[in-house]
Design an enzyme around this catalytic site. Structure first.
Site, PDB file in Angstrom:
ATOM      1  N   ARG A 154     -29.110  96.763 -11.185  1.00  0.00           N
ATOM      2  CA  ARG A 154     -29.207  96.398  -9.874  1.00  0.00           C
ATOM      3  C   ARG A 154     -29.459  97.144  -9.581  1.00  0.00           C
ATOM      4  NH1 ARG A 154     -23.530  97.092 -11.479  1.00  0.00           N
ATOM      5  NH2 ARG A 154     -23.307  95.382 -13.134  1.00  0.00           N
ATOM      6  N   VAL A 155     -30.467  97.750  -9.268  1.00  0.00           N
ATOM      7  CA  VAL A 155     -30.597  98.726  -8.106  1.00  0.00           C
ATOM      8  C   VAL A 155     -32.957  98.898  -8.799  1.00  0.00           C
ATOM      9  CG1 VAL A 155     -28.742  99.179  -6.829  1.00  0.00           C
ATOM     10  CG2 VAL A 155     -30.058 101.030  -8.018  1.00  0.00           C
TER      11      VAL A 155
END
Ligand SMILES: Nc1ncnc2c1ncn2[C@@H]1O[C@H](COP(=O)(O)OP(=O)(O)O)[C@@H](O)[C@H]1O
Ligand SMILES: [Mg+2]
Length: 549
Positions: free
Chosen positions: A366-367
């Site tokens: 997600r990052v």
């Protein structure tokens, strides 16, 4: 003799006035009420702090965990069998501290920093608290530097950034530890200190792990913290916090560290054991209620610090072992929700030859996307989509219905992409090598080669690129960029390589030699005039009549 109260009071007053409180030893002392299973109940430590270290006879160290009204529940490290009821317990006034420092690099130690290898004492006087409050949001900055695993499938589709928490989850024997090992090997010269925390594994496995790292020259910037299966639960419980504290030494020194917790399922089980012995109430799956907090306060310590604080980073790769692929069990769901994404490994894929056995559909980062190198982003942009399309079509194609050429092309492409992402263990690749391999797939160059030969083609390709286009590879590795010119040059080089390697199909996808590919041949048959097929059918009919009824 006559007693004069005045005189006595005077003497006492003088004594008390002369007392130097600093030099006097005023430590609080209690006694052991009961002992068993490495847990002691201690009476008389009224001011004891949670997680305070306690001193017992026989060099046993206690850790105060349960502070109750009339006693303290403590777990014991060391030879606790020698402790008996009535032994004295001394407060130290210190919270649990772990030896840290550069001296630990290259070493195999237990969670209290004591050596388990044969390289002598660990000479360090630095320590850090085992439990440390994670930095708040103001002290952090966005994750933007890549933490390369050296694995094509991960770096291209599930990129991990320095300071990120990425979960590796899957059943046993699906290659979870292999990913950890490859990551450490890949980072032997990338200014990344690796800390591998082995929880509840066999000691022989851990030693083997260390030997492999030594063979690959990756042990010099690595610390292994081992709490093997035969250790008491409190030691296993401490292990990840100890590893994290050792990593924080480098983090707060402005350096980059990586902590791998292999695995947190066994950590949770050790905590459950310990908590039940401390008579804490069991909750779901008999884990104590705060097992979520146990893992969140550990993983929250992974961070990318802002520049005023030195800009160091601590990346966390927790590992979770699932039972029969069940990700909805208590501990897996907890850790999935704490981390910034997960790499999901599947037994079925592993046995069908996809290695690393990553399920691309449900694995995410997600990052890390911001931390992916530009060159990789450029060539791998459509990879994930192509692969999930392939998986969908593959399921559909199993019904054996007629497939249109477009679908067949997608299937053929997918098959080659899967083959291109396969990677042997212990052979991590540099960014440039990965870009070359992925570009060969996504650029369609592999479409002319049979899926079974893709692996050896890519190996030959990389060998040749290193020999003939070293400057191009160096440019990709140094800048992380792939310019238009370089992309073109790379395409030409791959095309040449295909010609020299001997393609199985021509540019239109027709096989160059008969019998090369079943799929393409059936397409050719279908392409023949329908009349011809009918004639063939008529010819066959009389033969069938001859069969006796
Ligand atoms: N990419 C790979 N290619 C071939 N074999 C692999 C690969 N990754 C793992 N293996 C093998 O699979 C087995 C299980 O791997 P391991 O990492 O120990 O699994 P886990 O930690 O999930 O239990 C090991 O024997 C390992 O050598
Ligand atoms: Mg393992």
């Amino acid at each position: 003799m006559e007693i004069k109260p005045d005189e006595i009071t005077k003497i006492l007053r003088e004594r008390i006035e002369g007392l130097e409180t600093e030099s006097a030893d005023l430590s609080e002392v209690g006694t052991v009420l009961s002992i068993g299973d490495g847990i002691a109940r201690v009476h008389g430590l009224d001011n004891c702090m949670a997680l305070e270290m306690l001193q017992l006879p026989h060099d046993v160290v206690g850790l105060a965990l349960n502070l109750e009204q009339d006693n303290v529940g403590a777990v014991l490290f060391g030879n606790w069998e020698e402790i008996v009821e009535g032994d004295t317990v001394k407060r130290t006034g210190k919270l649990l501290e772990i030896p840290t420092g550069d001296a630990l690099l290259g070493r195999l130690v237990d969670p209290l920093g004591r050596p388990l290898d044969d390289k002598g004492d660990v000479n360090t006087d630095q320590t850090r608290p085992a439990e440390f409050k994670a930095p708040g949001v103001v002290k952090r900055q966005p994750v933007e530097e890549p933490m390369q695993t050296g694995l094509k499938a991960i770096d291209s589709m599930i990129p991990i950034g320095r300071g990120q928490r990425e979960l590796i989850i899957g059943d046993r024997q699906t290659g979870k530890s292999a990913i950890a090992l490859d990551t450490i090997i890949n980072n032997r010269d990338q200014d990344l200190i690796c800390i591998y925390v082995a929880i509840g594994q066999r000691m022989s496995t851990v030693i083997q792990f260390m030997e492999v790292l030594e063979q690959h020259g990756a042990m010099d910037n690595t610390i292994i913290v081992a709490a093997p299966a035969d250790e008491a639960a409190p030691i296993k419980f401490m292990a990840p916090y100890a590893g994290c504290a050792m990593g924080e030494h480098f983090l707060y020194d402005g350096k980059h560290a990586l902590c791998i917790y292999d695995d947190l399922s066994k950590h949770a089980a050790a905590y459950r054991e310990m908590s039940l012995l401390l008579r804490r109430p069991p909750g779901r799956e008999a884990y104590p209620g705060d097992v979520f907090y146990l893992h969140s306060r550990l993983l929250e310590r992974a961070v990318k610090l802002n520049d005023e604080l030195g800009g160091g980073s601590l990346t966390a790769l927790p590992v979770i072992e699932t039972q029969a692929g069940d990700v909805s069990a208590y501990i897996p769901t907890n850790v999935i929700s704490i981390t910034d994404g997960q790499i999901f490994l599947e037994s079925d894929l592993f046995h069908s030859g996809v290695r690393p056995a990553i399920n691309v559909g449900i694995s995410v980062s997600r990052v890390g996307g911001n931390a992916q190198t530009k060159a990789m982003k450029r060539v791998a942009g459509k990879l994930r989509l192509d692969l999930s399309q392939y998986r969908e079509l593959e399921a559909f194609a199993q019904f054996g219905s007629e497939l249109d050429p477009e679908t067949q092309r997608s299937l053929a492409r997918g098959e080659r992409l899967v083959a291109a992402l396969n990677q042997r263990e212990r052979s991590p690749l540099s960014v440039a090598d990965q870009v070359v391999s992925i570009f060969a797939g996504t650029g369609g160059y592999l479409d002319r080669i049979k899926a079974e030969r893709v692996q050896s083609f890519l190996e030959d390709l990389i060998t040749r690129m290193r020999a003939e286009h070293a400057d191009l590879l160096a440019r990709i590795n140094d800048t992380g960029q792939l310019s238009d010119d370089d992309e073109e040059a790379l395409g030409d080089a791959i095309k040449d390589m295909v010609d020299d390697f001997g393609p199985d199909f021509d540019e239109q996808g027709n096989p160059l030699e008969a019998g090369e590919s079943d799929r393409v041949r059936s397409e050719q048959e279908r392409a023949r005039p329908a009349r011809a097929a009918e004639e063939e059918a008529e010819e066959e009919e009389p033969e069938r009549e001859e069969v006796p009824a």
